[in-house]
Design an enzyme around this catalytic site. Structure first.
Site, mmCIF file in Angstrom:
data_model
loop_
_atom_site.group_PDB
_atom_site.id
_atom_site.type_symbol
_atom_site.label_atom_id
_atom_site.label_comp_id
_atom_site.label_asym_id
_atom_site.label_seq_id
_atom_site.Cartn_x
_atom_site.Cartn_y
_atom_site.Cartn_z
ATOM 1 N N HIS A 1 0.772 -11.433 1.620
ATOM 2 C CA HIS A 1 -0.307 -10.694 0.964
ATOM 3 C C HIS A 1 -0.972 -11.480 -0.168
ATOM 4 O O HIS A 1 -2.185 -11.399 -0.365
ATOM 5 C CB HIS A 1 0.233 -9.370 0.422
ATOM 6 C CG HIS A 1 -0.801 -8.324 0.242
ATOM 7 N ND1 HIS A 1 -0.512 -6.990 0.218
ATOM 8 C CD2 HIS A 1 -2.152 -8.394 0.084
ATOM 9 C CE1 HIS A 1 -1.630 -6.291 0.043
ATOM 10 N NE2 HIS A 1 -2.627 -7.130 -0.039
ATOM 11 N N TYR B 1 0.831 -1.216 0.000
ATOM 12 C CA TYR B 1 0.000 0.000 0.000
ATOM 13 C C TYR B 1 0.861 1.261 0.000
ATOM 14 O O TYR B 1 0.358 2.346 -0.284
ATOM 15 C CB TYR B 1 -0.924 0.053 1.226
ATOM 16 C CG TYR B 1 -1.907 -1.087 1.363
ATOM 17 C CD1 TYR B 1 -2.132 -1.998 0.327
ATOM 18 C CD2 TYR B 1 -2.618 -1.262 2.552
ATOM 19 C CE1 TYR B 1 -3.025 -3.039 0.481
ATOM 20 C CE2 TYR B 1 -3.519 -2.306 2.704
ATOM 21 C CZ TYR B 1 -3.716 -3.193 1.672
ATOM 22 O OH TYR B 1 -4.605 -4.221 1.825
#
Length: 274
Positions: free
Chosen positions: A104, A46
């Site tokens: 992730h 992110y």
């Protein structure tokens, strides 16, 4: 730590920071913490871990009261790369340990063998850099292999796409059978639930919005939810959804909204369980 409802030691309602660049992440974290939220979800991918840390610092809530999740991005799955990347994340997050560390994604196109990066996750856990470990976007077969590789180290959660329009039963039922908590990302179907007549009607009966009902439904199913917003009033209303108690009949009506609307399905994704 928070007195909020917990699932597998994780606060059930979190604030997601996906797609929240710098100042949006910073301000969103402050608003979420001011609303009472104590679970913040970020990721290396992110690019906002340092902004999340700034928000936590400026909100003035003690670190001991906040549950921080971050995720290792697949680009950091190479030999010996996971540990240094996690140390960098901890530096950005201004903490010596995260509460939950996830892989992730499975390595896209199997660039790196699963055994290699799951093994490195175990090393990070054994080194005490993460209180809990888990996975994200893993399939049944990948969960099975990860359990075998991790031995007595528990998988705290599998974070997957889940919302009223794509309830993801195959992987969720499997995780539940194994005692692995599910964290639902994109729990509002990226805004697609807004204006849904069934959710709106049930919301009216409770004096809340349809979006709040969509979140309450997932929590009634026992899932952890991490809605994201850049708007203060929406962050507050999302957090308030944890107070809603749905009836079995209402839950059944919402289950019937399922339409297989998968939002995340790029070429980097594994072959999803059906």
């Amino acid at each position: 730590m928070t007195t909020e409802p917990m699932v597998a030691g994780i606060p059930q309602m979190g604030y997601g920071t996906w797609n929240r660049p710098a100042n949006e992440a910073y301000q969103g974290v402050i608003w979420a913490l001011e609303a009472g939220c104590r679970h913040i979800d970020t990721a290396q991918g992110y690019g906002n871990e340092q902004d999340v840390a700034r928000g936590i610092k400026d909100a003035g809530v003690p670190r001991s009261e906040i549950f921080i999740t971050t995720k290792v991005k697949p680009e950091n799955y190479g030999p010996g790369a996971v540990m240094p990347s996690v140390k960098e994340s901890l530096e950005k997050l201004q903490t010596d340990q995260v509460d939950l560390l996830l892989l992730h994604w499975p390595s896209p196109h199997n660039k790196y063998p699963l055994a290699d990066y799951v093994g490195q996750l175990a090393e990070v856990f054994d080194a005490g850099l993460a209180k809990r470990i888990g996975v994200s976007n893993f399939t049944k077969a990948m969960i099975d292999e990860s359990i075998r590789l991790l031995g007595d180290r528990a998988i705290a959660t599998n974070q997957v796409e889940c919302h009223v329009y794509m309830q993801n039963r195959p992987i969720i039922d499997y995780c539940e059978k194994l005692g692995i908590a599910v964290t639902a990302y994109s729990p509002l179907a990226r805004g697609a639930v807004v204006g849904d007549p069934v959710l709106g009607e049930i919301g009216k009966a409770h004096g809340v919005t349809g979006e709040q009902i969509a979140l309450a439904f997932l929590m009634a199913k026992g899932h952890i939810v991490i809605p994201s917003s850049a708007k203060k009033d929406r962050i507050i209303s999302n957090f308030e959804a944890r107070k809603i108690a749905l009836t079995p009949a209402e839950i059944k009506r919402i289950e019937d909204l399922e339409k297989g609307m998968r939002l995340v399905n790029g070429d980097w994704c594994p072959v999803w369980d059906v």
